[in-house]
Design a protein around this motif. Structure first.
Motif, short mmCIF file in Angstrom:
data_model
loop_
_atom_site.label_atom_id
_atom_site.label_comp_id
_atom_site.label_asym_id
_atom_site.label_seq_id
_atom_site.Cartn_x
_atom_site.Cartn_y
_atom_site.Cartn_z
N LEU A 47 0.17 -16.77 0.77
CA LEU A 47 0.97 -15.69 0.21
C LEU A 47 0.42 -15.19 -1.13
CD1 LEU A 47 4.57 -16.97 1.04
CD2 LEU A 47 3.25 -15.20 2.22
N ASP A 48 -0.41 -15.98 -1.77
CA ASP A 48 -1.03 -15.54 -3.02
C ASP A 48 -2.18 -14.57 -2.74
OD1 ASP A 48 0.64 -17.07 -4.67
OD2 ASP A 48 -0.60 -18.85 -4.40
N LYS A 49 -3.00 -14.91 -1.76
CA LYS A 49 -4.14 -14.05 -1.43
C LYS A 49 -3.69 -12.79 -0.69
CE LYS A 49 -8.63 -14.03 0.91
NZ LYS A 49 -9.64 -14.84 1.67
N ILE A 50 -2.73 -12.97 0.25
CA ILE A 50 -2.23 -11.84 1.03
C ILE A 50 -0.70 -11.78 0.87
CG2 ILE A 50 -2.20 -10.72 3.30
CD1 ILE A 50 -5.01 -11.15 2.42
N PRO A 51 -0.23 -11.23 -0.24
CA PRO A 51 1.23 -11.13 -0.42
C PRO A 51 1.82 -10.08 0.52
CG PRO A 51 0.09 -10.03 -2.22
CD PRO A 51 -0.97 -10.70 -1.40
N GLY A 52 3.07 -10.27 0.87
CA GLY A 52 3.75 -9.29 1.71
C GLY A 52 4.26 -9.89 3.00
N LYS A 53 5.00 -9.10 3.73
CA LYS A 53 5.58 -9.54 4.98
C LYS A 53 4.51 -9.65 6.07
CE LYS A 53 10.07 -9.56 3.92
NZ LYS A 53 10.95 -10.73 4.10
N ARG A 54 4.69 -10.64 6.94
CA ARG A 54 3.85 -10.77 8.12
C ARG A 54 4.73 -10.90 9.35
NH1 ARG A 54 1.83 -12.44 3.81
NH2 ARG A 54 0.07 -13.85 4.24
N ALA A 55 4.18 -10.62 10.51
CA ALA A 55 4.95 -10.69 11.77
C ALA A 55 4.37 -11.77 12.66
CB ALA A 55 4.92 -9.34 12.48
N LEU A 56 5.27 -12.59 13.21
CA LEU A 56 4.89 -13.61 14.18
C LEU A 56 5.87 -13.55 15.34
CD1 LEU A 56 4.26 -16.69 11.81
CD2 LEU A 56 2.51 -15.25 12.89
N THR A 103 -4.23 -13.26 21.75
CA THR A 103 -3.25 -12.96 20.71
C THR A 103 -3.94 -13.18 19.38
OG1 THR A 103 -1.50 -13.77 22.17
CG2 THR A 103 -0.92 -13.41 19.86
N THR A 104 -3.95 -12.16 18.56
CA THR A 104 -4.65 -12.24 17.30
C THR A 104 -3.91 -11.42 16.25
OG1 THR A 104 -6.86 -12.09 16.30
CG2 THR A 104 -6.21 -10.31 17.81
N PHE A 105 -4.57 -11.07 15.16
CA PHE A 105 -3.88 -10.44 14.03
C PHE A 105 -4.45 -9.06 13.70
CE2 PHE A 105 -2.90 -14.86 13.55
CZ PHE A 105 -1.60 -14.87 13.07
N GLY A 106 -3.53 -8.16 13.36
CA GLY A 106 -3.90 -6.88 12.79
C GLY A 106 -3.36 -6.80 11.37
N TYR A 107 -4.04 -6.07 10.51
CA TYR A 107 -3.57 -5.95 9.13
C TYR A 107 -3.78 -4.53 8.63
CZ TYR A 107 -8.53 -6.38 7.85
OH TYR A 107 -9.89 -6.19 7.73
N ARG A 108 -2.96 -4.14 7.67
CA ARG A 108 -3.05 -2.80 7.07
C ARG A 108 -4.17 -2.80 6.04
NH1 ARG A 108 1.04 1.35 7.39
NH2 ARG A 108 -0.07 2.22 5.60
N THR A 109 -5.21 -2.02 6.31
CA THR A 109 -6.37 -2.00 5.43
C THR A 109 -6.04 -1.44 4.05
OG1 THR A 109 -6.98 0.15 6.36
CG2 THR A 109 -7.98 -1.80 7.33
N ASP A 110 -4.99 -0.58 3.96
CA ASP A 110 -4.66 0.05 2.69
C ASP A 110 -3.59 -0.72 1.91
OD1 ASP A 110 -2.80 0.61 4.67
OD2 ASP A 110 -2.27 2.56 3.86
N LEU A 111 -3.04 -1.79 2.51
CA LEU A 111 -1.97 -2.53 1.85
C LEU A 111 -2.37 -3.94 1.43
CD1 LEU A 111 1.15 -1.48 3.99
CD2 LEU A 111 0.32 -0.48 1.84
N VAL A 112 -3.59 -4.33 1.74
CA VAL A 112 -4.08 -5.64 1.29
C VAL A 112 -5.23 -5.41 0.32
CG1 VAL A 112 -3.36 -6.81 3.40
CG2 VAL A 112 -5.67 -5.88 3.26
N LYS A 113 -5.21 -6.15 -0.79
CA LYS A 113 -6.29 -6.02 -1.77
C LYS A 113 -7.56 -6.69 -1.26
CE LYS A 113 -3.34 -5.67 -5.86
NZ LYS A 113 -2.96 -6.29 -7.17
N THR A 114 -7.38 -7.80 -0.55
CA THR A 114 -8.51 -8.54 0.01
C THR A 114 -8.30 -8.66 1.51
OG1 THR A 114 -8.68 -9.84 -2.03
CG2 THR A 114 -9.83 -10.68 -0.08
#
Length: 365
Positions: A163-172, A141-152
């Protein structure tokens, strides 16, 4: 008259054959699993080849894997077990065996030997964590992220909680498993100390406090297919799910999603046979075929989970449709496994009910 008799005899014979065929086709095995890309991989690697060899058997997929133990308990109590085979994580297999709701299996009698004659118990080795459990895959079990929706791009488990570095909703996932461990790792606890911490009130409180820091930005999922869909729809920027689900959304669906492997949690998945099922003999025949060396290797053609048999690993090659080598996409690949937490199966078998109750109470606050 003779012609009429011959016609009548032919009709009766045809009718008898039709009835025999109908009777033969009535063996239906209800197989409970997790749905989505995972059930699809089982269908292609196990179910379809078995049904082709056994035309009198029909396998029906039931995507009730989440919460399966509670449902199985209710069936046992009612005396009406409608499931024939259930796919579970290893800790749930231990619990089901301890509770007496799953059959104990003589692995060397029921399961096929390896091609070189190695008994099944040795081929599966330490992955047989319960006499009721037949392991099939190693997954994470690991994480996927939207490459076009995160600045870093996130690179560590700490980023999930930042939440400062990666703002936005996350799923757990809507359960304590993995989330409690990740919270402590993100809070600076050594991986070697995580489960010791979770044995203490202070450690549990620390994990919930860390989860509190992102609680209002979390979408809670219950089925593995939800996070890939949430990512594809842009409703979240990062989310946890099974590595095979993320492989599907990245490589097959070509979504703008990437993997974040830091502190992936390794786990086992496999079969239990519910006590009281109506088709026990047929289920054991299926297991002999569906968990042999070739079948477990074949599943890796469709999803990036490592086969549980040692003899299957050398047979893992390219994806059946994409033609890409599957080795680099496995959670065990060296580049992916730099920081890996091994799920403490015994801890969760002992503490699942208590921590789930406390987790649900925390969610309701």
């Amino acid at each position: 008259m003779k012609t009429a008799k011959r016609c009548m005899a032919a009709a009766l014979a045809a009718g008898a054959l039709g009835l025999a065929g109908a009777a033969q086709a009535q063996t239906e095995l209800v197989v409970v699993s997790w749905g989505g890309a995972y059930t699809a991989s089982q269908q292609k690697a196990y179910h379809e080849p078995y049904m082709a060899r056994n035309p009198g058997v029909k396998i029906i997929n039931d995507d009730s894997g989440s919460g399966a133990l509670a449902k199985l308990r209710a069936m046992q109590e009612s005396g009406r077990v409608t499931w024939d085979l259930v796919d579970v994580v290893a800790s749930d297999a231990i619990t089901a065996c301890d509770e007496g709701i799953a059959l104990e299996i003589d692995h060397d009698t029921v399961l096929a030997t390896a091609p070189d004659g190695t008994p099944a118990s040795k081929d599966f080795g330490d992955l047989i964590v319960s006499p009721c459990f037949i392991p099939t895959i190693v997954y994470s079990t690991t994480f996927g992220y939207r490459t076009d929706l995160v600045k870093t791009a996130p690179t560590s488990i700490k980023d999930v909680f930042d939440l400062d570095k990666i703002p936005g909703k996350r799923a757990l996932e809507r359960r304590p498993n993995n989330n409690m461990e990740w919270a402590l790792l993100a809070d600076g606890v050594s991986p070697d100390d995580v489960y010791d911490m979770l044995e203490s009130e202070a450690g549990i409180a620390r994990a919930f406090a860390k989860l509190d820091s992102i609680k209002d930005q979390v979408v809670w999922w219950e089925k593995g297919a939800q996070t890939p869909q949430l990512l594809a729809d842009g409703e979240i920027v990062i989310g946890s799910t099974y590595n095979g689900r993320l492989f599907s959304v990245i490589e097959e669906e070509k979504q703008p999603v990437a993997m974040m492997w830091d502190w992936q949690v390794f786990d086992l998945d496999g079969w239990i046979v519910p006590k009281g099922g109506a088709n026990e003999a047929e289920v054991l025949e299926y297991l002999h075929f569906g968990t042999d060396t070739q079948r477990l290797a074949d599943q890796a053609k469709y999803i990036s989970y490592g086969p549980a048999r040692k003899s299957s690993a050398p047979l893992v090659g390219k994806h059946a449709d994409l033609g890409i080598e599957m080795g680099p996409h496995m959670p065990t690949a060296p580049d992916n496994a730099r920081h890996t937490l091994i799920n403490n199966i015994e801890f969760w078998a002992d503490n699942q009910d208590d921590l789930t109750e406390r987790f649900n109470a925390w969610l309701a606050q």
